[in-house]
Design a protein around this motif. Structure first.
Motif, short mmCIF file in Angstrom:
data_model
loop_
_atom_site.label_atom_id
_atom_site.label_comp_id
_atom_site.label_asym_id
_atom_site.label_seq_id
_atom_site.Cartn_x
_atom_site.Cartn_y
_atom_site.Cartn_z
N LEU A 59 0.84 -1.20 0.00
CA LEU A 59 0.00 0.00 0.00
C LEU A 59 0.87 1.25 0.00
CD1 LEU A 59 -2.77 1.33 0.11
CD2 LEU A 59 -2.68 1.12 2.61
N VAL A 60 1.94 1.26 0.78
CA VAL A 60 2.85 2.41 0.80
C VAL A 60 3.45 2.61 -0.59
CG1 VAL A 60 5.07 3.23 1.71
CG2 VAL A 60 3.37 2.26 3.26
N THR A 61 3.89 1.54 -1.22
CA THR A 61 4.49 1.62 -2.55
C THR A 61 3.47 2.12 -3.57
OG1 THR A 61 6.00 -0.19 -2.02
CG2 THR A 61 5.65 0.28 -4.36
N VAL A 62 2.27 1.56 -3.53
CA VAL A 62 1.21 1.96 -4.47
C VAL A 62 0.86 3.44 -4.26
CG1 VAL A 62 -1.22 1.64 -5.07
CG2 VAL A 62 0.27 -0.34 -4.85
N ASN A 63 0.77 3.86 -3.01
CA ASN A 63 0.44 5.26 -2.73
C ASN A 63 1.53 6.20 -3.23
OD1 ASN A 63 -2.09 4.84 -1.68
ND2 ASN A 63 -1.37 4.64 0.41
N ARG A 64 2.79 5.79 -3.09
CA ARG A 64 3.89 6.61 -3.62
C ARG A 64 3.78 6.73 -5.14
NH1 ARG A 64 8.63 3.99 -0.01
NH2 ARG A 64 8.25 5.22 1.87
N LYS A 65 3.49 5.60 -5.80
CA LYS A 65 3.34 5.61 -7.26
C LYS A 65 2.14 6.46 -7.67
CE LYS A 65 5.63 1.24 -8.32
NZ LYS A 65 5.47 -0.11 -8.90
N LEU A 66 1.07 6.41 -6.87
CA LEU A 66 -0.09 7.26 -7.16
C LEU A 66 0.30 8.73 -7.13
CD1 LEU A 66 -3.05 5.65 -5.18
CD2 LEU A 66 -3.05 6.26 -7.59
N ILE A 67 1.07 9.12 -6.14
CA ILE A 67 1.49 10.51 -6.01
C ILE A 67 2.31 10.92 -7.24
CG2 ILE A 67 3.02 12.07 -4.73
CD1 ILE A 67 2.07 10.52 -2.17
N VAL A 68 3.25 10.09 -7.63
CA VAL A 68 4.10 10.39 -8.79
C VAL A 68 3.25 10.46 -10.06
CG1 VAL A 68 5.96 9.49 -10.26
CG2 VAL A 68 6.20 9.45 -7.77
N THR A 69 2.34 9.51 -10.22
CA THR A 69 1.49 9.48 -11.42
C THR A 69 0.61 10.72 -11.48
OG1 THR A 69 1.52 7.07 -11.42
CG2 THR A 69 -0.23 8.13 -12.69
N ARG A 70 0.03 11.09 -10.34
CA ARG A 70 -0.81 12.30 -10.32
C ARG A 70 0.01 13.54 -10.65
NH1 ARG A 70 -3.81 10.07 -5.13
NH2 ARG A 70 -5.63 9.13 -6.13
N LYS A 71 1.22 13.61 -10.13
CA LYS A 71 2.09 14.75 -10.44
C LYS A 71 2.44 14.78 -11.92
CE LYS A 71 4.24 15.48 -5.93
NZ LYS A 71 5.51 15.44 -5.17
N ASN A 72 2.71 13.61 -12.50
CA ASN A 72 3.00 13.55 -13.94
C ASN A 72 1.81 14.03 -14.75
OD1 ASN A 72 5.61 12.61 -13.65
ND2 ASN A 72 5.03 10.46 -13.81
N ILE A 73 0.62 13.58 -14.37
CA ILE A 73 -0.59 14.01 -15.09
C ILE A 73 -0.75 15.52 -14.96
CG2 ILE A 73 -3.12 13.92 -15.04
CD1 ILE A 73 -2.83 10.90 -14.40
N ALA A 74 -0.56 16.04 -13.75
CA ALA A 74 -0.70 17.48 -13.54
C ALA A 74 0.33 18.24 -14.39
CB ALA A 74 -0.52 17.82 -12.06
N HIS A 75 1.52 17.72 -14.47
CA HIS A 75 2.56 18.35 -15.28
C HIS A 75 2.14 18.42 -16.75
CE1 HIS A 75 6.50 19.28 -16.96
NE2 HIS A 75 6.39 18.22 -17.74
N TYR A 76 1.67 17.30 -17.28
CA TYR A 76 1.24 17.29 -18.68
C TYR A 76 0.00 18.16 -18.90
CZ TYR A 76 4.67 13.77 -19.97
OH TYR A 76 5.84 13.11 -20.22
N GLN A 77 -0.89 18.20 -17.91
CA GLN A 77 -2.04 19.08 -18.03
C GLN A 77 -1.59 20.54 -18.09
OE1 GLN A 77 -4.25 17.80 -14.55
NE2 GLN A 77 -5.86 16.92 -15.82
N GLN A 78 -0.65 20.86 -17.25
CA GLN A 78 -0.15 22.23 -17.23
C GLN A 78 0.50 22.60 -18.57
OE1 GLN A 78 2.97 22.98 -14.32
NE2 GLN A 78 1.90 24.85 -13.69
N LYS A 105 -6.41 16.30 -24.01
CA LYS A 105 -5.17 16.17 -24.78
C LYS A 105 -4.18 15.27 -24.05
CE LYS A 105 -1.45 18.70 -27.07
NZ LYS A 105 -1.07 17.50 -27.74
N VAL A 106 -4.05 15.46 -22.75
CA VAL A 106 -3.15 14.61 -21.96
C VAL A 106 -3.64 13.16 -22.01
CG1 VAL A 106 -2.24 14.10 -19.66
CG2 VAL A 106 -2.37 16.46 -20.45
N MET A 107 -4.94 12.97 -21.91
CA MET A 107 -5.49 11.61 -21.99
C MET A 107 -5.15 10.97 -23.34
SD MET A 107 -9.17 12.03 -20.10
CE MET A 107 -9.57 10.28 -19.96
N LYS A 108 -5.21 11.79 -24.39
CA LYS A 108 -4.89 11.29 -25.73
C LYS A 108 -3.39 11.04 -25.88
CE LYS A 108 -4.97 12.59 -30.57
NZ LYS A 108 -4.05 13.58 -31.10
N ASP A 109 -2.59 12.00 -25.42
CA ASP A 109 -1.14 11.92 -25.60
C ASP A 109 -0.45 10.99 -24.60
OD1 ASP A 109 -1.45 13.76 -27.61
OD2 ASP A 109 -0.65 15.46 -26.46
N GLN A 110 -1.02 10.85 -23.42
CA GLN A 110 -0.40 10.06 -22.35
C GLN A 110 -1.41 9.08 -21.74
OE1 GLN A 110 2.84 10.40 -21.71
NE2 GLN A 110 3.04 12.08 -23.16
#
Length: 115
Positions: free
Chosen positions: A39-58, A86-91
């Protein structure tokens, strides 16, 4: 009266039962520990994935807009939705990973809650 052999068999049976119960408890504890670690590992990956999505959205928002405040809040929201699309399409892998990680996180929480 019980014979010595019968007494020894009875003691042996009780010891095996206790040993089996301890083994079960140890296995359950190990499984819970593994789930908590995952769960700790998955939550860390969730944080990174959300940050990546936010970056591409920005980045997408920056490409799509030039002073959106001139057009009102509805346009800003529309541009945000377009950027997300666009992010959903590109990533798409990022959104797939986000969905999978969220599902796994929910599964682990449910399993931890059941114990």
């Amino acid at each position: 009266m019980l014979e010595v052999n019968d007494l020894l068999k009875l003691l042996e049976t009780q010891q095996e039962s206790t040993s089996h119960t301890i083994d079960q408890h140890t296995q359950q504890t190990d499984r819970l520990s593994e789930l908590e670690t995952e769960l700790v590992t998955v939550n860390r990956k969730l944080i990174v994935t959300r940050k990546n999505i936010a970056h591409y959205q920005q980045m997408a928002e920056q490409m799509l807009r030039t002073h959106p405040e001139r057009f009102g809040d509805e346009i800003v929201k529309l541009l945000h939705n377009i950027a997300t699309a666009k992010v959903m399409k590109d990533q798409p892998k990022l959104f797939d990973e986000l969905h999978q990680l969220e599902q796994r996180s929910d599964q682990i929480r449910k399993e931890l809650g059941d114990k």
